[in-house]
Scaffold this motif. Sequence first.
Motif, PDB file in Angstrom:
ATOM      1  N   LYS A  83       0.792  -1.236   0.000  1.00 17.86           N
ATOM      2  CA  LYS A  83       0.000   0.000   0.000  1.00 17.86           C
ATOM      3  C   LYS A  83       0.826   1.289   0.000  1.00 17.86           C
ATOM      4  O   LYS A  83       0.519   2.224  -0.757  1.00 17.86           O
ATOM      5  N   PRO A  84       1.882   1.411   0.820  1.00 18.66           N
ATOM      6  CA  PRO A  84       2.647   2.674   0.768  1.00 18.66           C
ATOM      7  C   PRO A  84       3.296   2.923  -0.587  1.00 18.66           C
ATOM      8  O   PRO A  84       3.458   4.075  -1.019  1.00 18.66           O
ATOM      9  N   TYR A 122       0.682   4.032  -2.994  1.00 14.28           N
ATOM     10  CA  TYR A 122       0.406   5.438  -2.640  1.00 14.28           C
ATOM     11  C   TYR A 122       1.486   6.347  -3.243  1.00 14.28           C
ATOM     12  O   TYR A 122       1.189   7.390  -3.843  1.00 14.28           O
ATOM     13  N   VAL A 138      -4.044  13.965  -5.226  1.00 17.93           N
ATOM     14  CA  VAL A 138      -4.287  12.694  -4.516  1.00 17.93           C
ATOM     15  C   VAL A 138      -4.624  12.974  -3.057  1.00 17.93           C
ATOM     16  O   VAL A 138      -5.458  12.298  -2.448  1.00 17.93           O
ATOM     17  N   VAL A 183      -7.828  11.146  -1.018  1.00 15.83           N
ATOM     18  CA  VAL A 183      -7.652  10.130   0.042  1.00 15.83           C
ATOM     19  C   VAL A 183      -7.143  10.860   1.285  1.00 15.83           C
ATOM     20  O   VAL A 183      -6.190  11.643   1.195  1.00 15.83           O
ATOM     21  N   THR A 220      -5.533  11.435   5.191  1.00 13.00           N
ATOM     22  CA  THR A 220      -4.230  11.015   5.756  1.00 13.00           C
ATOM     23  C   THR A 220      -4.350  10.853   7.271  1.00 13.00           C
ATOM     24  O   THR A 220      -3.387  11.051   8.010  1.00 13.00           O
ATOM     25  N   ASN A 232      -7.502   6.973   4.917  1.00  6.54           N
ATOM     26  CA  ASN A 232      -6.061   7.034   4.623  1.00  6.54           C
ATOM     27  C   ASN A 232      -5.705   5.931   3.639  1.00  6.54           C
ATOM     28  O   ASN A 232      -6.493   5.004   3.434  1.00  6.54           O
ATOM     29  N   PRO A 233      -4.532   5.986   2.992  1.00  5.19           N
ATOM     30  CA  PRO A 233      -4.183   5.024   1.935  1.00  5.19           C
ATOM     31  C   PRO A 233      -3.656   3.683   2.453  1.00  5.19           C
ATOM     32  O   PRO A 233      -3.320   2.803   1.665  1.00  5.19           O
ATOM     33  N   GLY A 276      -8.713   2.960   1.197  1.00  3.05           N
ATOM     34  CA  GLY A 276      -7.774   3.940   0.642  1.00  3.05           C
ATOM     35  C   GLY A 276      -6.905   3.357  -0.456  1.00  3.05           C
ATOM     36  O   GLY A 276      -6.652   4.003  -1.478  1.00  3.05           O
ATOM     37  N   ALA A 277      -6.479   2.115  -0.266  1.00  5.37           N
ATOM     38  CA  ALA A 277      -5.594   1.489  -1.265  1.00  5.37           C
ATOM     39  C   ALA A 277      -6.359   1.164  -2.546  1.00  5.37           C
ATOM     40  O   ALA A 277      -5.817   1.270  -3.654  1.00  5.37           O
ATOM     41  N   THR A 292      -6.266   4.591  -4.203  1.00  5.28           N
ATOM     42  CA  THR A 292      -4.958   5.046  -4.719  1.00  5.28           C
ATOM     43  C   THR A 292      -4.530   4.196  -5.915  1.00  5.28           C
ATOM     44  O   THR A 292      -3.955   4.713  -6.874  1.00  5.28           O
ATOM     45  N   VAL A 313       4.663   9.835   2.124  1.00  2.50           N
ATOM     46  CA  VAL A 313       4.413   8.400   2.331  1.00  2.50           C
ATOM     47  C   VAL A 313       4.886   7.957   3.711  1.00  2.50           C
ATOM     48  O   VAL A 313       4.147   7.294   4.459  1.00  2.50           O
TER      49      VAL A 313
END
Length: 311
Positions: free
Chosen positions: A71-72, A75, A86, A90, A92, A113-114, A119-120, A123, A234
Amino acid sequence: TEADAESAHSYDLERLRRDMLHETAGEVDDSIPELAASDPGVCGIAIVDGEGDTRATADARLKFSIQSAVKPFVYALALRDGGESVLDKVGTEPTGEAFDAVRLESDTGRPPNPMVNAGALLTASLVDGSSPDERFDRILRGISAFAGRELRIDRAVSESEQLLGDRNRALGYLMRSAGTLSVSVDDAVSVYARACSIVVSAEVLAVMGATLAFGGRNPVTGVQVVPAKVVTTVLSVMATCGMYDGSGRWLRRVGLPAKSGVSGGLVAAAPRRLGLGVYSPPLDEEGNSARGALVCEHLSDDLGLHVFGSA
Ligand code: GLN
């Protein structure tokens, strides 16, 4: 500093691994058959420093699906392609809830959040591409650049994720109804499920973590994968949201931006020091690798990695 680099080079990772094998808490994830078949007794640890030197223990080359540890990096690729917009799509903010919580921001309909599934899913849809296959290919190339090697997906895992992904589809429909997801739910789930199915190892995660630790530049290949400014965003969101509803305790005990996945993978970045990858399938109650968390706590204490640690 030189002393820091020396301490990382001389640290006895194998001893730490042997000690951690005695820690048997946690349960292997059974959300899909491929994960349920994981061996609870394995533990791989890898560290990559700023010169691209890799140190790894036994089991550090065992392969597994990256799951939410992707995921990160998704993102980062969405921020690279979509820029600041972005951040409007989404949130944070940490939720204090589980990774698959059915929850969007009440006022905006955005995912919080992502690092959570909602969130993922979003993104992954914000990475450039005119079709799900184009978007996924761009994600796979980007994740491979973070890893410094060509990665592939586990097709059986990808098929199971899509076949058993009703909860993620529900999140997708919720975002469609809120007007926050612009692609079809099937497209979003297809890309996200394949991203979760990318095959990595503890060693690969350590290179990916090191690329984040050194401002987006892969210390093994020298490639600047994403701009340093993207990495700052990130790492900040990883630090507050990466370990789900265990993120507060994690930041206090380990003090590193990190992201876990239900396969038992865990990636962490010690900014300007090193990247860390751990693989051990048994999960704690938040869905984070139980042994992986203990490994990171010991390394943070022993190598002085805590971002808020004393000099
Ligand atoms: N593929 C899993 C899902 O979508 C990933 C969850 C995780 O690793 N936390 O639920």
